[in-house]
Design an enzyme around this catalytic site. Structure first.
Site, PDB file in Angstrom:
ATOM      1  N   TYR A 186      35.395  11.515 -26.892  1.00  0.00           N
ATOM      2  CA  TYR A 186      34.818  10.162 -26.889  1.00  0.00           C
ATOM      3  C   TYR A 186      35.594   9.278 -25.932  1.00  0.00           C
ATOM      4  O   TYR A 186      36.829   9.290 -25.947  1.00  0.00           O
ATOM      5  CB  TYR A 186      34.897   9.550 -28.287  1.00  0.00           C
ATOM      6  CG  TYR A 186      33.542   9.460 -28.956  1.00  0.00           C
ATOM      7  CD1 TYR A 186      32.482   8.823 -28.321  1.00  0.00           C
ATOM      8  CD2 TYR A 186      33.337  10.002 -30.221  1.00  0.00           C
ATOM      9  CE1 TYR A 186      31.244   8.746 -28.928  1.00  0.00           C
ATOM     10  CE2 TYR A 186      32.100   9.921 -30.838  1.00  0.00           C
ATOM     11  CZ  TYR A 186      31.053   9.286 -30.186  1.00  0.00           C
ATOM     12  OH  TYR A 186      29.825   9.210 -30.772  1.00  0.00           O
ATOM     13  N   ASP A 233      13.835   3.203  -7.320  1.00  0.00           N
ATOM     14  CA  ASP A 233      14.060   4.309  -8.258  1.00  0.00           C
ATOM     15  C   ASP A 233      13.790   5.580  -7.467  1.00  0.00           C
ATOM     16  O   ASP A 233      12.643   5.896  -7.145  1.00  0.00           O
ATOM     17  CB  ASP A 233      13.092   4.173  -9.441  1.00  0.00           C
ATOM     18  CG  ASP A 233      13.240   5.293 -10.459  1.00  0.00           C
ATOM     19  OD1 ASP A 233      13.809   6.352 -10.114  1.00  0.00           O
ATOM     20  OD2 ASP A 233      12.761   5.114 -11.593  1.00  0.00           O
ATOM     21  N   ARG A 293      20.613  16.756 -16.682  1.00  0.00           N
ATOM     22  CA  ARG A 293      19.745  15.679 -17.151  1.00  0.00           C
ATOM     23  C   ARG A 293      20.623  14.453 -17.350  1.00  0.00           C
ATOM     24  O   ARG A 293      21.364  14.365 -18.323  1.00  0.00           O
ATOM     25  CB  ARG A 293      19.089  16.057 -18.486  1.00  0.00           C
ATOM     26  CG  ARG A 293      18.307  17.343 -18.446  1.00  0.00           C
ATOM     27  CD  ARG A 293      17.094  17.223 -17.543  1.00  0.00           C
ATOM     28  NE  ARG A 293      16.093  16.409 -18.139  1.00  0.00           N
ATOM     29  CZ  ARG A 293      14.860  16.834 -18.479  1.00  0.00           C
ATOM     30  NH1 ARG A 293      14.525  18.089 -18.276  1.00  0.00           N
ATOM     31  NH2 ARG A 293      13.995  16.022 -19.001  1.00  0.00           N
TER      32      ARG A 293
END
Ligand code: DSN
Length: 456
Positions: free
Chosen positions: A70, A216, A251
């Site tokens: 984390y 984009d 991804r």
């Protein structure tokens, strides 16, 4: 050997078993499904314009132990201890992103493309302000202002899209719309527009109406890197992208931006943060918690792979393959939206056909040619039926296919289309031929005894 149900088998796959040795023991059900997908990926033509094969190195980083850590925050400013290694990983990913695209600032934490775009909204505009973009039915993206998405609900959307007759963007019309509505932000990007985008003209329009310009480039990132599509970075305030698709990464999403905000005084005078800082704060803590460090490491690997001449050669071949596929389809009587392609994708236009996009896409899938049905400009059919089929060449090019294979694919598509009224016989023969050709071009990242990768 691997077999599953009636799917075609892929011969000799000892490496696959080794690679998933633990999974095979602990969860045979999921293991078998992964094998089944691998079989499909080795024996079908993946022509979905947004899909690709990630390299082994990307997959290894993405499946690494970095998933255990984390590290909310950014390098040097984390909310958890023990992040020396994570800082280094993220710094490398940021540096490589900036170098690859020539950007002043990069944020590599967005979980994927839609969260990246959501962060862009949060950083640049306030709910209720006007945003111009191409929604999905026009060939854009969910997050560019479709009414079912947050972007169409929380912001006042001014949609634009290609001319229904030509399938091309009409920049005079876009300028007219921008002058009339004076949006705060303009999106330029597409999921189903096969022609090159003119960022320089968009930049003039945005400047005239004092709007932010955001590109984009999730679909065309690799073409931009290879210099075979106009570069948005010099023209845009912000550029968002995904890591997968043409770039062959994981991804993931990432955002490139200028550091200073040219409209800071006008629109964000009350904020002490510049553009780069507002993007970072919008991603974390604005929208996301802990970054997915295994994915960021894989993104760094993809950026490194994309910085090579081999990758640029690959991207040029993707474009050449798309052109050849387009020519093969035009020669066999198909209409293409926009008349052809400048990119990695093409859009078969079935508006004048008795057959819908869905009918053709489903028949092609049965024949082992995997693509998606898609709206085309001026479509009279519903979004779940459509008059279009979208095709893309990134994945088949990663398999090493070139112009002769593209012409065979065009011929198979024509055969399936002509046989739509007597499907079972037609698709059986094409399916067989597709499998045979695919077995000559094993895709990267799946078999342990991987063939030389098209980008290495
Ligand atoms: N789903 C992607 C595509 O297929 O274009 C866009 O996010």
């Amino acid at each position: 050997m691997s077999s599953f149900g009636s799917q075609p088998m892929v011969p000799s796959l000892p490496g696959r078993a080794q690679r998933y040795a633990h999974l095979r023991q602990t969860d045979p059900e999921i293991y078998q499904l992964i094998q089944r997908q691998a079989d499909l990926e080795c024996t079908t033509l993946k022509l979905i314009a947004s899909e690709n094969y990630a390299s082994f190195s990307v997959l290894e980083a993405n499946g690494s132990i970095l998933t255990n850590k984390y590290c909310e925050g950014y390098p040097g400013a984390r909310y958890y201890e023990g992040n020396e290694v994570m800082d280094r990983v993220e710094e490398i990913a940021i540096r490589r992103a900036k170098e690859l695209f020539g950007a002043e600032h990069a944020n590599v934490q967005p979980y994927s493309g839609s969260p990246a775009n959501q962060a862009v909204y949060r950083a640049l505009v306030r709910p209720g302000e006007k945003v111009m973009g191409m929604p999905v039915p026009e060939g854009g993206h969910l997050t560019h202002g479709w009414h079912v998405n947050f972007s169409g609900r929380d912001y006042v959307q001014i949609p634009y899209g290609p001319d229904p007759q030509t399938g091309l963007l009409d920049y005079d019309q876009i300028r007219h719309l921008a002058r009339r509505h004076r949006p705060r932000m303009i999106w330029v990007g597409a999921t189903a527009y096969p022609r090159a985008l003119d960022y320089a003209t968009f930049a003039q329009i945005a400047e005239e109406v004092e709007a932010y310009l955001v590109a984009d480039i999730a679909h065309i990132n690799g073409l931009v890197v290879a210099g075979v599509h106009p570069d948005p970075v010099p023209h845009c305030d912000v550029v968002s992208s995904t890591g997968h698709k043409l770039l062959r990464g994981p991804r993931a999403g990432f955002i490139l931006s200028r550091i200073e905000d040219r409209y800071q005084a006008k629109y964000h005078g009350a904020s002490k943060f510049n553009l780069a800082k507002r993007i970072d704060r919008a991603v974390f803590p604005g929208l996301q918690g802990g970054p997915h460090m295994q994915t960021i490491a894989a993104l760094a690997v993809a950026f490194k792979e994309a910085s090579t001449e081999a990758f640029r050669r690959y991207a040029r071949q993707v474009q050449a393959n798309a052109r050849t596929l387009a020519e093969g389809l035009l020669a066999r009587g198909f209409s293409l939206s926009g008349g052809g392609t400048d990119t990695h994708m093409l859009l078969i236009d079935l508006r004048n056909s008795p057959h819908s996009g869905r009918e053709l896409a489903q028949a092609l899938a049965k024949a082992g040619i995997i693509c998606n049905f898609n709206m085309v400009p001026g479509d009279h059919r519903k979004p779940l039926v459509t008059s279009g089929v979208r095709l893309g060449t990134p994945a088949v090019t990663s398999m090493g296919m070139k112009e002769p294979e593209m012409d065979r694919i065009a011929a198979w598509i024509a055969t399936v289309y002509q046989g739509l009224d007597r499907l079972p016989e037609t698709v059986a023969q094409v399916r067989h031929e597709v499998t045979e050709m695919c077995l000559e071009f094993p895709p990267p990242g799946i078999l342990e005894d991987d063939p030389p990768d098209a980008t290495s």
